[in-house]
Design a protein around this motif. Structure first.
Motif, short mmCIF file in Angstrom:
data_model
loop_
_atom_site.label_atom_id
_atom_site.label_comp_id
_atom_site.label_asym_id
_atom_site.label_seq_id
_atom_site.Cartn_x
_atom_site.Cartn_y
_atom_site.Cartn_z
N ILE A 173 46.62 14.76 27.09
CA ILE A 173 47.90 15.05 26.47
C ILE A 173 48.65 13.73 26.37
O ILE A 173 48.69 12.95 27.33
N LEU A 174 49.18 13.46 25.20
CA LEU A 174 49.98 12.27 24.96
C LEU A 174 51.39 12.73 24.65
O LEU A 174 51.61 13.52 23.73
N ILE A 175 52.34 12.27 25.44
CA ILE A 175 53.75 12.58 25.24
C ILE A 175 54.41 11.37 24.60
O ILE A 175 54.28 10.25 25.10
N GLY A 211 59.21 5.73 24.18
CA GLY A 211 58.13 5.48 25.12
C GLY A 211 57.06 6.55 24.97
O GLY A 211 57.23 7.53 24.25
N MET A 212 55.95 6.33 25.65
CA MET A 212 54.86 7.30 25.62
C MET A 212 54.11 7.25 26.95
O MET A 212 54.13 6.23 27.64
N TYR A 213 53.49 8.36 27.29
CA TYR A 213 52.59 8.41 28.44
C TYR A 213 51.54 9.47 28.19
O TYR A 213 51.72 10.34 27.34
N SER A 214 50.45 9.36 28.91
CA SER A 214 49.37 10.32 28.73
C SER A 214 48.73 10.63 30.07
O SER A 214 48.86 9.86 31.03
N TYR A 215 48.05 11.75 30.10
CA TYR A 215 47.28 12.12 31.27
C TYR A 215 46.15 13.06 30.87
O TYR A 215 46.19 13.69 29.81
N LYS A 216 45.15 13.12 31.71
CA LYS A 216 43.98 13.96 31.47
C LYS A 216 44.35 15.43 31.70
O LYS A 216 45.13 15.76 32.58
N ILE A 217 43.75 16.27 30.90
CA ILE A 217 43.89 17.72 31.10
C ILE A 217 42.63 18.18 31.81
O ILE A 217 41.52 18.06 31.28
N TYR A 226 54.18 16.05 21.47
CA TYR A 226 52.98 15.97 22.31
C TYR A 226 51.75 16.25 21.46
O TYR A 226 51.75 17.04 20.55
N PHE A 227 50.72 15.48 21.79
CA PHE A 227 49.43 15.55 21.12
C PHE A 227 48.38 15.98 22.15
O PHE A 227 48.46 15.56 23.30
N ILE A 228 47.41 16.74 21.73
CA ILE A 228 46.22 17.01 22.54
C ILE A 228 45.08 16.27 21.86
O ILE A 228 44.76 16.54 20.70
N LEU A 229 44.50 15.30 22.57
CA LEU A 229 43.54 14.38 21.96
C LEU A 229 42.30 14.19 22.81
O LEU A 229 42.38 14.19 24.04
N ASP A 230 41.18 13.99 22.14
CA ASP A 230 39.97 13.57 22.83
C ASP A 230 40.14 12.12 23.28
O ASP A 230 41.01 11.40 22.77
N ASP A 231 39.29 11.68 24.21
CA ASP A 231 39.41 10.33 24.75
C ASP A 231 39.44 9.26 23.66
O ASP A 231 40.28 8.36 23.68
N GLU A 232 38.52 9.36 22.69
CA GLU A 232 38.44 8.32 21.65
C GLU A 232 39.66 8.33 20.73
O GLU A 232 40.09 7.28 20.24
N ASP A 233 40.23 9.50 20.48
CA ASP A 233 41.42 9.59 19.62
C ASP A 233 42.68 9.11 20.33
O ASP A 233 43.62 8.63 19.69
#
Length: 111
Positions: free
Chosen positions: A4-6, A98-104, A70-77
Motif C-alpha cells: 500500500i502506498l499512501i 509526502g508518501m510512505y508505503s508498507y507491505k500488505i 492510496y494505491f495497492i501495488l505489486d512490488d515492481e509497480d
C-alpha cells in the motif's frame, strides 16, 4: 507481494498532471479530498462535503484542498509509481506533501 502506498499532496496544477500521468499509465488509486486541521480550526473556509474520488475522476480537474490517496501495488509497480511521484513533485520541493508505503501481509482480491 502487494504494497500500500499512501500519498498526501497539496493540490494544484502539477497534482492534476501527476494524477493524469498515473491514470494514463494504468495505475489507479482511491483519493480523499481533505481539509487541513489548521483550516478547520481557523474556520476560514465555508464548510463543504469531503468526497472520495477515483484517480481517473480527480485527474480531470483540480481542487483547492489537499488530497490523500492510496494505491495497492505489486512490488515492481511500487518503485515505478514512487519514481513518477518524485519526478512530478521534484522530490516534494515543488509540491508539498509526502508518501510512505508498507507491505500488505494478507491480501485477497483481483486488484
Amino acid at each position: 507481494m502487494k504494497n500500500i502506498l499512501i500519498l498526501i499532496l497539496k493540490n494544484g496544477d502539477t497534482t492534476g498532471e501527476l494524477f493524469q500521468t498515473l491514470s494514463h499509465k494504468g495505475f489507479n488509486s482511491s483519493v480523499i479530498i481533505a481539509k487541513s486541521l489548521k483550516h478547520i480550526l481557523q474556520d476560514d473556509e465555508e464548510d463543504d462535503e469531503r468526497l472520495f474520488f477515483n484517480l481517473r475522476h480527480l485527474a480531470t480537474g483540480t481542487h483547492k484542498d489537499s488530497c490523500f490517496s492510496y494505491f495497492i501495488l505489486d512490488d515492481e509497480d511500487l518503485k515505478t509509481v514512487k519514481d513518477i511521484i518524485r519526478q512530478y513533485t521534484n522530490n516534494f520541493k515543488d509540491v508539498r506533501g509526502g508518501m510512505y508505503s508498507y507491505k500488505i501481509d494478507n491480501y485477497e482480491g483481483s486488484i
